[in-house]
Structures are given as C-alpha cells and as structure tokens.
Design an enzyme around this catalytic site. Sequence first.
Site, PDB file in Angstrom:
ATOM      1  N   ARG A  66       0.806  -1.221   0.000  1.00 47.20           N
ATOM      2  CA  ARG A  66       0.000   0.000   0.000  1.00 47.20           C
ATOM      3  C   ARG A  66       0.840   1.273   0.000  1.00 47.20           C
ATOM      4  O   ARG A  66       0.338   2.359  -0.198  1.00 47.20           O
ATOM      5  CB  ARG A  66      -0.961  -0.037   1.198  1.00 47.20           C
ATOM      6  CG  ARG A  66      -2.060  -1.067   1.037  1.00 47.20           C
ATOM      7  CD  ARG A  66      -2.726  -1.428   2.349  1.00 47.20           C
ATOM      8  NE  ARG A  66      -1.924  -2.383   3.124  1.00 47.20           N
ATOM      9  CZ  ARG A  66      -2.275  -2.871   4.317  1.00 47.20           C
ATOM     10  NH1 ARG A  66      -3.408  -2.479   4.876  1.00 47.20           N
ATOM     11  NH2 ARG A  66      -1.496  -3.731   4.945  1.00 47.20           N
TER      12      ARG A  66
ATOM     13  N   ASP B  30       5.891  -1.693  11.716  1.00 49.01           N
ATOM     14  CA  ASP B  30       5.372  -0.448  11.126  1.00 49.01           C
ATOM     15  C   ASP B  30       4.547   0.383  12.108  1.00 49.01           C
ATOM     16  O   ASP B  30       3.635   1.087  11.708  1.00 49.01           O
ATOM     17  CB  ASP B  30       4.550  -0.767   9.869  1.00 49.01           C
ATOM     18  CG  ASP B  30       3.309  -1.623  10.158  1.00 49.01           C
ATOM     19  OD1 ASP B  30       3.117  -2.026  11.320  1.00 49.01           O
ATOM     20  OD2 ASP B  30       2.540  -1.882   9.215  1.00 49.01           O
TER      21      ASP B  30
ATOM     22  N   GLU C 210      -9.539  -9.796  10.088  1.00 47.69           N
ATOM     23  CA  GLU C 210      -8.866  -8.825   9.226  1.00 47.69           C
ATOM     24  C   GLU C 210      -9.898  -8.054   8.411  1.00 47.69           C
ATOM     25  O   GLU C 210     -10.970  -8.572   8.090  1.00 47.69           O
ATOM     26  CB  GLU C 210      -7.875  -9.534   8.308  1.00 47.69           C
ATOM     27  CG  GLU C 210      -6.664 -10.067   9.039  1.00 47.69           C
ATOM     28  CD  GLU C 210      -5.957  -9.002   9.857  1.00 47.69           C
ATOM     29  OE1 GLU C 210      -5.474  -8.019   9.286  1.00 47.69           O
ATOM     30  OE2 GLU C 210      -5.910  -9.155  11.092  1.00 47.69           O
TER      31      GLU C 210
ATOM     32  N   ARG D  19      30.221  21.942   2.827  1.00 50.94           N
ATOM     33  CA  ARG D  19      30.043  20.584   2.317  1.00 50.94           C
ATOM     34  C   ARG D  19      30.901  19.607   3.109  1.00 50.94           C
ATOM     35  O   ARG D  19      31.673  20.018   3.976  1.00 50.94           O
ATOM     36  CB  ARG D  19      30.375  20.593   0.818  1.00 50.94           C
ATOM     37  CG  ARG D  19      29.340  21.392   0.007  1.00 50.94           C
ATOM     38  CD  ARG D  19      29.854  21.688  -1.385  1.00 50.94           C
ATOM     39  NE  ARG D  19      30.350  20.495  -2.012  1.00 50.94           N
ATOM     40  CZ  ARG D  19      31.236  20.476  -3.021  1.00 50.94           C
ATOM     41  NH1 ARG D  19      31.707  21.604  -3.501  1.00 50.94           N
ATOM     42  NH2 ARG D  19      31.634  19.339  -3.544  1.00 50.94           N
TER      43      ARG D  19
ATOM     44  N   ALA E 112      45.988  41.650  -3.739  1.00 54.19           N
ATOM     45  CA  ALA E 112      44.654  41.450  -4.315  1.00 54.19           C
ATOM     46  C   ALA E 112      44.759  41.189  -5.810  1.00 54.19           C
ATOM     47  O   ALA E 112      45.648  41.706  -6.483  1.00 54.19           O
ATOM     48  CB  ALA E 112      43.795  42.678  -4.045  1.00 54.19           C
TER      49      ALA E 112
ATOM     50  N   ARG F 186      49.825  39.460 -10.991  1.00 54.32           N
ATOM     51  CA  ARG F 186      48.761  40.001 -11.833  1.00 54.32           C
ATOM     52  C   ARG F 186      49.443  40.869 -12.894  1.00 54.32           C
ATOM     53  O   ARG F 186      50.587  41.250 -12.733  1.00 54.32           O
ATOM     54  CB  ARG F 186      47.786  40.824 -10.991  1.00 54.32           C
ATOM     55  CG  ARG F 186      48.447  41.973 -10.296  1.00 54.32           C
ATOM     56  CD  ARG F 186      47.549  42.626  -9.251  1.00 54.32           C
ATOM     57  NE  ARG F 186      48.211  43.757  -8.652  1.00 54.32           N
ATOM     58  CZ  ARG F 186      47.963  44.199  -7.428  1.00 54.32           C
ATOM     59  NH1 ARG F 186      47.081  43.574  -6.657  1.00 54.32           N
ATOM     60  NH2 ARG F 186      48.579  45.238  -6.959  1.00 54.32           N
TER      61      ARG F 186
HETATM   62  C1  UD1 Z   1      -1.650  -6.350  10.768  1.00 52.42           C
HETATM   63  C2  UD1 Z   1      -2.641  -7.231  11.549  1.00 52.42           C
HETATM   64  C3  UD1 Z   1      -3.916  -6.427  11.804  1.00 52.42           C
HETATM   65  C4  UD1 Z   1      -3.584  -5.158  12.540  1.00 52.42           C
HETATM   66  C5  UD1 Z   1      -2.520  -4.349  11.803  1.00 52.42           C
HETATM   67  C6  UD1 Z   1      -2.054  -3.210  12.676  1.00 52.42           C
HETATM   68  C7  UD1 Z   1      -2.209  -9.506  10.804  1.00 52.42           C
HETATM   69  C8  UD1 Z   1      -2.709 -10.647   9.993  1.00 52.42           C
HETATM   70  N1  UD1 Z   1      -2.937  -8.403  10.775  1.00 52.42           N
HETATM   71  O1  UD1 Z   1      -2.256  -6.094   9.521  1.00 52.42           O
HETATM   72  O2  UD1 Z   1      -4.822  -7.199  12.564  1.00 52.42           O
HETATM   73  O3  UD1 Z   1      -4.737  -4.367  12.711  1.00 52.42           O
HETATM   74  O4  UD1 Z   1      -1.388  -5.170  11.512  1.00 52.42           O
HETATM   75  O5  UD1 Z   1      -1.236  -2.321  11.995  1.00 52.42           O
HETATM   76  O6  UD1 Z   1      -1.206  -9.653  11.483  1.00 52.42           O
HETATM   77  N2  UD1 Z   1       5.200  -8.923   7.850  1.00 52.42           N
HETATM   78  C9  UD1 Z   1       6.182  -9.895   7.753  1.00 52.42           C
HETATM   79  N3  UD1 Z   1       5.964 -10.975   6.968  1.00 52.42           N
HETATM   80  C10 UD1 Z   1       4.802 -11.171   6.285  1.00 52.42           C
HETATM   81  C11 UD1 Z   1       3.792 -10.183   6.401  1.00 52.42           C
HETATM   82  C12 UD1 Z   1       4.015  -9.088   7.194  1.00 52.42           C
HETATM   83  O7  UD1 Z   1       7.245  -9.780   8.357  1.00 52.42           O
HETATM   84  O8  UD1 Z   1       4.692 -12.204   5.619  1.00 52.42           O
HETATM   85  C13 UD1 Z   1       5.453  -7.735   8.691  1.00 52.42           C
HETATM   86  C14 UD1 Z   1       5.410  -6.435   7.931  1.00 52.42           C
HETATM   87  O9  UD1 Z   1       6.697  -6.077   7.463  1.00 52.42           O
HETATM   88  C15 UD1 Z   1       4.879  -5.451   8.980  1.00 52.42           C
HETATM   89  C16 UD1 Z   1       4.045  -6.321   9.908  1.00 52.42           C
HETATM   90  O10 UD1 Z   1       4.435  -7.658   9.647  1.00 52.42           O
HETATM   91  O11 UD1 Z   1       5.928  -4.889   9.710  1.00 52.42           O
HETATM   92  C17 UD1 Z   1       2.553  -6.152   9.644  1.00 52.42           C
HETATM   93  O12 UD1 Z   1       2.267  -6.473   8.324  1.00 52.42           O
HETATM   94  P1  UD1 Z   1       1.189  -5.678   7.475  1.00 52.42           P
HETATM   95  O13 UD1 Z   1       1.133  -6.278   6.132  1.00 52.42           O
HETATM   96  O14 UD1 Z   1       1.388  -4.238   7.583  1.00 52.42           O
HETATM   97  O15 UD1 Z   1      -0.137  -6.108   8.281  1.00 52.42           O
HETATM   98  P2  UD1 Z   1      -1.520  -5.367   8.289  1.00 52.42           P
HETATM   99  O16 UD1 Z   1      -2.286  -5.735   7.095  1.00 52.42           O
HETATM  100  O17 UD1 Z   1      -1.341  -3.948   8.580  1.00 52.42           O
HETATM  101 CA    CA Z   2       0.405  -2.667   8.976  1.00 58.76          CA
END
Ligand code: UD1
Ligand code: CA
Length: 530
Positions: A40, A140, A200, A379, A469, A486
């Site tokens: 997203r 996240d 979800e 820099r 100068a 110069r």
């Molecule tokens: C997830 C939760 C949801 C919650 C939301 C909160 C699940 C199934 N859903 O959804 O209930 O409301 O977070 O923000 O857990 N990630 C992995 N491996 C994967 C998939 C995801 O490491 O295979 C990690 C992502 O990098 C991220 C975290 O898990 O840091 C959450 O994944 P994301 O896809 O953002 O889950 P949401 O759909 O937001």
């Molecule tokens: Ca998320």
Amino acid sequence: MTVKRAHQRTGDSAAGTAKQMEGRIKALGAIVMAAGLGNRMRSKLVKVLHPVAGRPMVLYGVELAERLAGEGMAVVIGYQGEQVKALLEAHGASTTRTPRTFIVEQKEQLGTGHAVMQARAVFLREWGGPAERYVILNGDTPLLRESTVRELVRLHEREGATVTLLTTVLEEPTGYGRVVRKQSRERGGRQGETVLRIVEDRDATDTESRIQEINVGTYVVDGPFLFEALEKLKPHNAQREYYLTDIVALAVKRGLRVVAMATRDAEEGLGINTREQLATAERVVRQQICARWMEAGVTLQDPATTWIDADVKIGQDTVLHPHVTLEGQTIIGEGCVIRSHTRVSDSRLGHRVTVLDCCVIRDAHLEDDTVIGPFAHLRPGVVLRRSAKVGNFVEMKKTELGEGSKANHLSYLGDTRIGKGVNIGAGTITCNYDGSRKHATVIEDEVFVGSDTQLIAPVTVGRGAVIAAGSTVTENVPADALAIARAVQVNNPGWAARRRALPPAGPSPARERQEARGNGSVRGKKGEKR
Ligand code: UD1
Ligand code: CA
C-alpha cells in the site's frame, strides 16, 4: 517446555552486562516483524526502511524491543532483506551482545504468523526452547510507547493471560484487523467483554467492519503456546496468508485467557500502511521530538516549522529560529543560535556557535564560538576551528579553517588547509580541480590573502605571507613574502579626456532607413559599433 538460558556471554564485563540488562524484563523474548514489502506504500523501497523523523521506521520497534527483552530477540526480515540487515547490523544488532539480537529470514512473505514462526528455530537452537513469553511487534508502528508495552506485559502477568493484545478505538478503522468480542454482533463491540478473535479488514462481514476497536499489532504471548499455535494456522482467508492474529481464536477455543488493553490515545496505535499514514506518523514524532528538546532547555521559536530528526542532540540554551532543519546524526552544543532557513545534516557544532540565515551545513565540524552565514554552504569534510568565521556566499569543501581565521565574503575553498589567524579576502578561489584530479592548497598561519585571489593548486602559501589582491598564484609563496601575481598596470595620461573630445558617432544608414519607415523602436545592426 521450560526455558534454558544460555549464559555463554562473550566479551561482556559483568558491569557492562548489568548496564545492558537495566530495565529489561526477565524471561521476556521479543520478535519484530519486518519482512513485508508494504504494497500500500506503492514504493520500490521496503516499507520498514521508510524514514520517520530521519530514522528508518523499523528501528523504532527494534529499539523498543531491545530496551524490554531480557532474553534474546529476533527481527524477521525478508523483502529487501539485505538492506534491512545492513541497517540492523550498523545499528548494532549482534549475536555477541547480551541479550542477543538475531536476524531471521522469512524467504517468502506468507503472512505475519508465518513470519513469527521463522524465529522459532533460533530460540530452539540458542535456548533449547521458547522464552516464557514474548513481546511481538509489527515493524510499522513507530508511535508505540515503551511505557505502554511495559504496561501490556504487566497486565499479561497480572491476569495470568496466554495472549494479551494492544487495541485502540478508531473513528475510521478501515484497513485494520477488528477485535471481535462476545456479543459484539448485537452491540457493535464493547470493551470489557471477552475477546473472541481478530478479523482482518478484508475478511470482515459488514457487521464486523463496523467494529471500531482495532488490533494494533502488539502482543504478549506465552512462548510455548505461541509456537504450538502457529503450527496450527491455516491460510484460509482472503489473502491466503498465515495470520498471527488467528492465535487469538485458537487460545479462546482452548479455554486459555486472552486479554486486551487499549492505548491511551488512538495515535499511538497507528500502523503505517500508506504514505498518508507515514505523513501522520512523521508529524506526531516530530511534535514529540520538539517537545522533548524544549523540555531539555532548548528554545524553539516556532516548533511547528522546526524539523529535528530523531537522532539529533542539542545542548541547553541553544535557540532555534523558525524553519530550521537538523538532520541525521547532528550534535549541537550549548548556547548556539541557529537562524531561519538553515539545514544542518550529520554535523557537529560546538558551544556558542552562531549560524545565520540560509546556511547548508553537511558532514561538517564547527568548533566552539564559530560564526557562519548568512548564505554559507559547508560541504562534507569542513572543519572550522575555534572562533573561525565564515561569511556570506562562501562555499567550502574538505577544508579546515584554523582558529580565529576568517573567510568573510564570496569564496570557494576546497581541499584546503588553512592555519590560524588567516584572512581570506573577498572572492578568493582555490582552483583545486584540473579537470581530472583534485589538488590541495595549504595556507599557513597568519597569512593575508588579498581579495579576488585564485590559488592554483597544488600550492602552499608560507606562514605570514601576504598575497596582493587580484593575484593568480601558481607558485608556492615563501613565508613572510609578498606575492603579486597580476598584469602590471599601464596608465595612459589624458587618454579618457581625448576620447570625450571626439565628435559623437553619427546616425547609421540602417537607422535612417528604419526611421524613414516610421519604425519607432530601433536597434542597431548586430556587430555595429556605436
Ligand atoms: C496487521 C494485523 C492487523 C492489525 C494491523 C495493525 C495480521 C494478519 N494483521 O495487519 O490485525 O490491525 O497489523 O497495523 O497480522 N510482515 C512480515 N511478513 C509477512 C507479512 C508481514 O514480516 O509475511 C510484517 C510487515 O513487514 C509489517 C508487519 O508484519 O511490519 C505487519 O504487516 P502488514 O502487512 O502491515 O499487516 P496489516 O495488514 O497492517
Ligand atoms: Ca500494517
């Protein structure tokens, strides 16, 4: 399964270890999920590397987990794993420190449940089994507070829960997992009632979609239950993924205790999925950072337009004017003044440094009592020694300006070492580049460089020398010498007066022709002398 703790600590002094363990919770492991791409975001860059207040998002969760977990922790990486790994290693993720931080790879991103499962092998190998309990964080959620997670762990213990989750109530819950509680069907979900499961967004029925209590993505889970439950997950959902959130329903089914705790404010639970949420997090984190520095004794004349990155440090009684940006690993000393529209990146400023308006300072070191600007550009590799002064429209690169030395106006100084008490006149240019290579200029102590001087590098100007100068200096100048390089001036007596006495130039034939045609605005023919 019980926890076997491996005490094979390498290289840590007892005191060092005690310090590292301060504030950590016994028998608590941590898992941070950071393997997902983050569709997203519509980005080529993996979501968890997008910065919030100049710091990659994932580090917020990782640092928080590091401060809590008394046992080891695992960060699950996957998408652009090499980059995430490099960041974590640079940050100090290490298997030799105590407690250790393991980087675990999730080869295919099959969901959050699958991600957590990848950490199991490490805990098995290193500790002979899971920790008593784990704190699990999404990668996240940078607004999450340490105090909140500590409270969650305490609640988990107090309630004798198997799964404890953090929730929050949102006006607009779209996109998040909803917390389904008993009777929620009739009453739209009410806190205090038993949690049944998490559904979800994409799998929710219309009624469930109306639930405003959402899952933040922060959990405390008993270790042995966690990995047993993960084994039982089925990807029976809209995304065909193994959802970590399904362990809630599994615990409920087995009659185990599930508790939920709500965050005090909704913002804290913000999970970043989109650029808009990224901007919201940025705003909130920046406000917090500004508040923290004001609290620490720094004046921010206009916090709304002051941008301070998360890792910046600022000394007491420093004053930041509106529209100042401090980036990266910048350190500002005490009693400094930074005027508007200035950006300082990865630089170190001593005490009582004055930066006037509209300066850009990158990878530079300004010692105590230096003054720069307005409109100066430092820099990478610039060092201003104590009390040195750089004025307007001066650009410097890889240059040291010695103690008390001045370059006050309109200069370019590159690859140059300038001693103490030197005066660099207006319009001085070090010609450091011959088209293929860079060359050094050395200007020793107490030299006076006259205005509009070009120093053709490599060149050395000896101690105490004076450069007239307008000179173009191509040869080394001995100490205490006067260098004049110069063209010699020629004065032709009376020449100007004689020219004035000549009759004025007559109208050109072209002009007469055009005037005859009645064309008002007339330009001389190209190349015509008038
Ligand atoms: C997830 C939760 C949801 C919650 C939301 C909160 C699940 C199934 N859903 O959804 O209930 O409301 O977070 O923000 O857990 N990630 C992995 N491996 C994967 C998939 C995801 O490491 O295979 C990690 C992502 O990098 C991220 C975290 O898990 O840091 C959450 O994944 P994301 O896809 O953002 O889950 P949401 O759909 O937001
Ligand atoms: Ca998320």
